[in-house]
Design an enzyme around this catalytic site. Structure first.
Site, PDB file in Angstrom:
ATOM      1  N   LYS A  72       0.824  -1.212   0.000  1.00 25.59           N
ATOM      2  CA  LYS A  72       0.000   0.000   0.000  1.00 25.59           C
ATOM      3  C   LYS A  72       0.854   1.256   0.000  1.00 25.59           C
ATOM      4  CE  LYS A  72      -4.426  -1.739   1.436  1.00 25.59           C
ATOM      5  NZ  LYS A  72      -5.605  -1.587   2.306  1.00 25.59           N
ATOM      6  N   ARG A  96      -3.935  -9.920   4.612  1.00 24.76           N
ATOM      7  CA  ARG A  96      -4.273  -9.902   3.182  1.00 24.76           C
ATOM      8  C   ARG A  96      -3.038  -9.444   2.406  1.00 24.76           C
ATOM      9  NH1 ARG A  96      -6.537  -6.328  -0.727  1.00 24.76           N
ATOM     10  NH2 ARG A  96      -8.150  -7.295  -2.032  1.00 24.76           N
TER      11      ARG A  96
END
Length: 292
Positions: free
Chosen positions: A222, A256
């Site tokens: 991210k 995740r």
């Protein structure tokens, strides 16, 4: 938390971390940029992830960020055949990343065991769909509508506000008839948050344990990782693994991740260090030295 049965698998979240692999059936996905948009490539990637040790496959038909409109029918066409095909070949847990109740219903009918709702029950029909099934749901913190440009992120206390949001969504889910043992919580790293917010959320992740439900951490590749260590999205593995381990040490029980093999190794090593998992073998310094 203790034992959870999700789909065909069981997890002891007091002593185990589930690795969730990411598969995107989108042409404009953030990380893989459409590499698994085709159904056959998506299924192959999912089965390869399971072979690499993933416990869980999470498929999305629409990216969270802004972009072109994807109709409900298009989203169903992207995820439902994938779910059915993976379920035919593997007992891996399958979740579908969607904010739409109709998509959730189609995914569950196809064999999905979890709905990963990044809107936190934004669709007023979502809770009823989950309650009328055996599926679990991931309730995620985000702010405002998905796929739209939003104002700059602002929080007085990001962790406090995330907790309040998640508490309210848990109450809404319970009121709709979803059993508590089918709820999982995700504070939403980077979702409508800037890097400072997400770093604070990661640093104070342990405070979310008071919610009393399994926590999911979606930190892989991210922007908060890239901005923190100045790396483009395909050079963020080390930073992602560091963020993942910090979250595990502070209570995350589902992670995740994109890079499955590396993530599984890091998770299993973390479990071994914590005393949750025995070493695969024990040889080093276990034999007496020979006297000469």
């Amino acid at each position: 938390m203790t034992l959870r049965t999700i789909g065909q698998r069981s997890f002891d979240f007091d002593r185990q971390v589930a690795v969730m692999a990411v598969i995107n059936r989108t042409p404009d996905s953030f990380y893989d940029e459409g590499a698994t948009f085709a159904l056959d490539r998506a299924v192959s990637a999912a089965l390869a992830a399971a072979a690499d040790g993933a416990d869980w496959i999470d498929v999305g038909g629409v990216p969270f960020g802004r972009g072109p409109v994807v109709t409900t029918e298009e989203e169903i066409d992207r995820v439902a055949p994938f779910v059915a095909e993976v379920a035919r070949h593997s007992d891996v847990v399958i979740s579908v990343d969607t904010n739409r109740a109709r998509v959730a219903r189609a995914a569950i009918d196809a064999g999905a065991a979890v709905i990963n709702d990044t809107s936190g029950l934004g669709d007023p029909e979502m809770a009823a769909v989950i309650a009328d099934s055996d599926a679990s749901i991931v309730l995620t913190h985000s702010v405002g509508p998905w796929r739209e440009e939003k104002p700059a992120a602002r929080f007085e206390d990001v962790v406090g506000e995330v907790k309040t949001f998640l508490e309210a969504r848990v109450e809404r889910a319970l009121a709709a008839g979803i059993p508590r043992e089918r709820l999982i919580l995700d504070p939403g790293h980077d979702l409508d948050k800037n890097t400072l917010h997400t770093l604070e959320l990661t640093r104070r992740y342990g405070e979310l344990q008071s919610l009393g439900l399994p926590l999911l951490a979606a930190v892989s590749n991210k922007d908060f990782v890239g901005e923190s260590i100045d790396r483009p999205k395909h050079e963020r593995l080390s930073g992602s693994l560091a963020a993942m381990v910090v979250c595990i040490l502070n209570g995350a029980r589902v992670v995740r991740m994109h890079n499955v093999a590396e993530s599984v190794d890091a998770v299993r090593m973390t479990e071994a260090i914590l005393g949750w998992r025995a070493p695969v073998r024990l040889e080093h310094n276990t034999h007496p030295t020979r006297n000469v």
